[in-house]
Design an enzyme around this catalytic site. Structure first.
Site, PDB file in Angstrom:
ATOM      1  N   GLU A 131       7.111   3.513   1.996  1.00  0.00           N
ATOM      2  CA  GLU A 131       6.886   4.918   1.897  1.00  0.00           C
ATOM      3  C   GLU A 131       6.890   4.966   3.327  1.00  0.00           C
ATOM      4  OE1 GLU A 131       3.013   6.546   0.150  1.00  0.00           O
ATOM      5  OE2 GLU A 131       2.725   4.668   1.413  1.00  0.00           O
ATOM      6  N   ALA A 275      -0.971  -3.137   3.651  1.00  0.00           N
ATOM      7  CA  ALA A 275      -0.068  -3.540   2.397  1.00  0.00           C
ATOM      8  C   ALA A 275       0.373  -1.696   2.028  1.00  0.00           C
ATOM      9  CB  ALA A 275      -1.554  -3.696   1.753  1.00  0.00           C
ATOM     10  N   HIS A 308      -8.348  -2.462  -2.389  1.00  0.00           N
ATOM     11  CA  HIS A 308      -7.775  -1.048  -2.874  1.00  0.00           C
ATOM     12  C   HIS A 308      -5.382  -1.387  -3.122  1.00  0.00           C
ATOM     13  CE1 HIS A 308      -6.501   1.978   0.987  1.00  0.00           C
ATOM     14  NE2 HIS A 308      -5.210   2.405   0.094  1.00  0.00           N
ATOM     15  N   GLU A 309      -5.009  -2.237  -3.168  1.00  0.00           N
ATOM     16  CA  GLU A 309      -3.447  -1.928  -3.719  1.00  0.00           C
ATOM     17  C   GLU A 309      -3.991  -1.675  -4.896  1.00  0.00           C
ATOM     18  OE1 GLU A 309      -1.464  -1.402  -1.232  1.00  0.00           O
ATOM     19  OE2 GLU A 309      -2.914  -1.427   0.161  1.00  0.00           O
ATOM     20  N   HIS A 312      -4.036   1.178  -6.335  1.00  0.00           N
ATOM     21  CA  HIS A 312      -3.320   1.952  -6.366  1.00  0.00           C
ATOM     22  C   HIS A 312      -2.061   1.879  -7.799  1.00  0.00           C
ATOM     23  CE1 HIS A 312      -2.868   4.289  -2.937  1.00  0.00           C
ATOM     24  NE2 HIS A 312      -3.023   3.170  -2.134  1.00  0.00           N
ATOM     25  N   GLU A 331      -4.607   7.670  -2.173  1.00  0.00           N
ATOM     26  CA  GLU A 331      -5.497   7.072  -0.677  1.00  0.00           C
ATOM     27  C   GLU A 331      -6.678   7.191  -0.960  1.00  0.00           C
ATOM     28  OE1 GLU A 331      -3.728   4.739   0.407  1.00  0.00           O
ATOM     29  OE2 GLU A 331      -2.006   4.500   0.219  1.00  0.00           O
TER      30      GLU A 331
END
Ligand SMILES: [Zn+2]
Length: 867
Positions: A131, A275, A308-309, A312, A331
């Site tokens: 990314e 991450a 958080h990941e 996603h 995000e």
């Protein structure tokens, strides 16, 4: 390099004609363990349609050599169609088959396919990180998020290795010294989300299962991996516990079954960021595998990143932004969910919102006051813009604004909207209006005005209480004044606090209301006794800077440490409320200091008085960090030495008084290492290192040893021989980084010259050592030694930007900026560079402008402190 910086227009034009059916990618890394091999063979076959037959387009590829290009059966000459960044695709047919064979480079910068050799055992490890646009360093592709497709990866690797990718492997073929792993096709995903991790990784496997509403069972194989030499420190149980709690929570809230099959979490070396949410194959920085004792705040932070990941997988991977303008769509949500899920999923980390208020928002406030700030929905012209927008606005402000949105539309409407959004846009791409449509439908509220105020403008508002009272000490009028542009609608709580007999500041009243315009009266407060403290934005519902009236500020000077003392209205506001109020007060006084409205000495005085009473170790550690920053750049230079000694003595006192073996004790030990300057303080650290001194309950483990060595090295009290001996003792990747930092921190012109040369004059060092050299070079106590580098810094900027990868260039630009040379001369030199380089790359100018703004702020704060 031509075409390296893909623009939004180019991406839009390409998406208008191209639809990708599938990718098949073969990577041959079987010789990766040979350091003499700089490249690996990459073969990509892309099947795609073109809506305008006859048109010309291009694929992206950053490779030292292209071996062959074949389009629809015709061989194209690489020398003609490949320019180093793009493969021109002339005369496309309605349906096309493109095969590109290239020699791609192993990365040392963490961009593309990174190669790392473990000094502990000589093993080689690989992983990818892409990314926003580095998949093209590994295989030819259409590098933009809205050209999704299924990917089928095949990887040939040394026989002793394991290979992980987004999907499960279907077959492994033995070929003597190598094995070829064939992975199942993925669901349609964006290029930047693909991943390969390969090496002799240590793995712990587990399993998650869940009954879905339709009665079927969802089975998710889980894996957690790290380097072999880290295995003794790998607490996979704790990681997998949070993982399962998160999977329960997101299934319940999102009501959309996890779409990517298995869930691997790979902790990888020399990782540039926290991450990355690659579907089914999340990569984490391996510093989350703790080699030494860390505080509960570090475990909490890791749990936050895990969640958080995971968020996603839905926000970002299942539904992806069309272009990087809407990076916030993933995000901001993931950042919000990282905190929200810690509480909602029932993890053991109960301080999530305190940490959010105190640390995460500090990042947002800082970024939002830069001249380079931008709306949460950004204007991203190209990939360099995109790279810089992984910032405090996109993450922390966006998450803060979502927290405000939950307060505004209500939790149920918010999640109902998210569920509708996933169902409607699964495996697709979206823009802002797609999300607003979903939320408007479930909330019944018009969100266009809200969006215009919060998402499409920049800047932070300030909320200040205005209190008028009568002769009997009763409130005549309490109002909240809003400053800043634009004024916004805020849903807030206002808390009134009074001192109890023991000196604790307890909440006596709480009013929740909508603030709009310049001034809003809190009508319900009229007639109440004047409180000792008014806290606007109590409970941290909105995103704003909190100010105080004079009386409240006076109360904090003597009573901040007792704010929210137990026994307040905890039952009404939730168990976290008492600590949250205090965290908000700390955050507010920090903002006052940064804004030059509170002298640094007053802020430090609060820290000296009350940090020792702070129960939340995460808040305590951010106080340590902020006090260190305040001392380094906001303090009147004439008083710096005096403040520094006071902080070190405070650290020593608290260290000796802390509960033996506690997190607080460890935090104070680290702070003592940060602040120790005087001979007796440094001698104490040396005694702890060589065993002649000890503090009851304090284990001087490897990471703590290194932080003591750094303190000694910075003050010229450690020799290169001693540091080499310490590396012998800790001959690991972590040890190597720490030793590098210590050597660069030695207070000699030679040490500074060596660090500068290693980073600026050479590109041999991997990203992790670049970071270590910079951290050692730029020490606040070494202003005279680093002053001669201010001029060369400005001279080197454009070359660095042009010649180095953006990840390394960003570190050099930010890390070597002479930020401790807080003088008008440095400001003038910065302005001179800016005014004479109007045509420098916009992303480079943005970074320098932000450094300049920090410096100007430091000068204002110093002036305030000197008065
Ligand atoms: Zn993220």
């Amino acid at each position: 390099m031509p075409g390296k910086n893909l623009s939004r227009e180019e991406a839009r034009d390409r998406a208008a004609i191209i639809r990708v059916e599938s990718y098949r990618v073969h990577l041959d890394v079987s010789a990766a363990a040979d350091p003499g091999r700089p490249t690996f063979r990459s073969t990509t076959r892309i099947s795609f349609d073109c809506a305008e037959p006859g048109a010309t387009s291009f694929a992206d590829l950053l490779a030292p050599e292209v071996v062959s290009v074949e389009l629809n059966g015709l061989a194209l000459d690489p020398a003609e169609v490949f320019d180093g960044a793009r493969v021109t695709l002339p005369v496309l047919a309605a349906h096309n088959e493109l095969t590109v064979v290239a020699e791609c480079a192993y990365s040392r910068t963490g961009e593309g396919l990174h190669r790392f050799v473990d000094p502990a055992d000589g093993e080689t490890y690989l992983y990818t990180h892409y990314e926003p646009a580095d998949a093209r360093r590994v295989f030819a592709n259409f590098e933009q998020p809205d050209l999704k497709a299924p990917f089928t990866f095949t990887v040939t690797a040394p026989a002793a290795w394991d290979v992980y990718a987004n999907a499960v492997h279907e077959r492994i073929t033995d070929e003597g010294a190598a094995r070829t792993w064939e992975f199942a096709p993925t669901r349609p995903i964006s290029t930047y989300l693909t991943a390969v991790v390969a090496g002799p990784y240590h793995v712990v496997r587990d399993h998650y299962t869940r009954e879905l509403p339709d009665g079927t069972r969802l089975e998710i194989p889980l894996a957690a991996t790290c380097r072999r030499s880290l295995a003794p420190h790998f607490d996979a149980d704790e990681i997998l516990t949070v993982t399962k709690q998160g999977l329960d929570f997101f299934h319940q809230e999102f009501d959309y079954p996890y779409p990517f099959g298995k869930y691997d979490q790979c902790f990888v070396p020399e990782y540039n960021i926290g991450a990355m949410e690659n579907p089914g194959c999340v990569t984490f920085r391996e510093e989350f595998v703790f080699r030494s004792k860390v505080t509960e705040a570090a475990y909490e932070s890791r749990a936050n990143v895990i969640l958080h990941e995971m968020a996603h997988m839905w926000f970002g991977d299942l539904v992806t932004m069309k272009w990087w303008d809407d990076l916030w769509l993933k995000e901001s949500f993931a950042d919000f969910m990282g905190s929200y899920a810690q509480i909602g999923a029932g993890t053991r980390y109960r301080s999530a919102w305190i940490t959010f208020a105190n640390r995460r928002k500090a990042w947002a406030y800082r970024q939002d006051q830069f001249p380079t700030t931008h709306p949460i929905t950004a204007d991203i012209r190209d990939l360099e813009d995109a790279k810089l927008n992984f910032d405090g606005i996109t993450y922390a402000k966006g998450a803060s604004v979502l927290k405000q949105l939950v307060a505004y539309v209500g939790r149920d409407a918010f999640f109902e909207g998210a569920r509708a959004y996933f169902r409607k846009h699964a495996f697709g791409n979206t823009v802002l209006t797609d999300l607003l449509d979903a939320l408007e439908e479930t909330s019944g509220r018009d969100l266009r005005a809200w969006s215009a105020a919060w998402l499409q403008t920049s800047g932070v508002n300030t909320l200040t209480p205005e209190l008028v009272h009568d002769a009997e000490g009763r409130i005549t009028e309490l109002a909240v004044r809003q400053d800043g542009t634009p004024l916004r609608p805020h849903r807030i709580a206002v808390g009134l606090y009074d001192l109890d007999a023991d000196g604790a500041l307890l909440r006596t009243d709480r009013y929740e209301l909508d603030v709009a315009g310049e001034r809003t009266v809190v009508a319900a407060a009229a007639g109440r006794p004047v409180p000792a403290l008014v806290l606007v934005n109590d409970d941290d519902l909105t995103y704003c800077k909190v100010r105080f009236d004079e009386r409240s500020l006076e109360t904090l000077r003597t009573g901040l440490g007792g704010l929210g003392g137990l026994g307040g209205l905890a039952d009404e506001a939730g168990p976290d409320a008492p600590g949250l109020a205090r965290a908000l007060a700390w955050s507010a006084v920090w903002n006052l200091t940064r804004d030059g409205l509170m002298p640094t000495r007053d802020y430090l005085d609060l820290v000296l008085r009350f940090a020792g009473r702070e129960s939340d170790v995460g808040v305590l550690q951010s106080l340590h960090q902020q006090a260190g920053d305040a001392l380094a750049v906001y303090a009147d230079p004439a008083r710096r030495a005096e403040y520094g000694t006071a902080l070190a003595e405070c650290a020593l006192r608290e260290l000796s008084q802390a509960t033996p073996g506690s997190d607080h004790q460890l935090a104070w030990a680290r702070f003592l290492a940060d602040t120790a300057e005087r001979a007796d303080h440094l001698q104490l650290l040396r005694g702890l290192l060589d065993g002649t001194g000890r503090i009851d309950g304090l284990t001087v483990d490897q990471e703590l040893r290194w932080s003591f060595w750094l303190a000694l090295a910075s003050h010229g009290r450690a020799s290169a021989e001693e540091l080499a001996a310490e590396l012998e003792r800790d001959n690991t990747a972590g040890g190597r980084r720490q030793r590098t930092q210590c050597l660069a921190a030695l207070p000699t012109p030679e040490a500074k010259a060596a660090a500068w040369a290693a980073v600026v004059d050479s590109d041999e060092l991997p990203n992790a050592l670049v970071e270590a050299e910079i951290a050692g070079f730029n020490r606040p106590g070494q202003r005279e030694l680093t002053a001669p580098y201010a001029a060369p810094y400005f001279e080197a900027l454009e070359t660095v930007w042009a010649e180095r990868s953006i990840e390394i260039a960003m570190r050099i630009v930010g890390g070597f900026f002479p930020r401790y040379q807080t003088t008008p001369e440095t400001l003038a030199a910065t302005d001179a560079w800016l005014s004479t380089r109007p045509d420098a790359a916009p992303a480079l100018r943005r970074l320098v402008l932000e450094c300049r703004d920090d410096l100007a702020r430091a000068l204002r704060a110093q002036e305030c402190d000197a008065q």
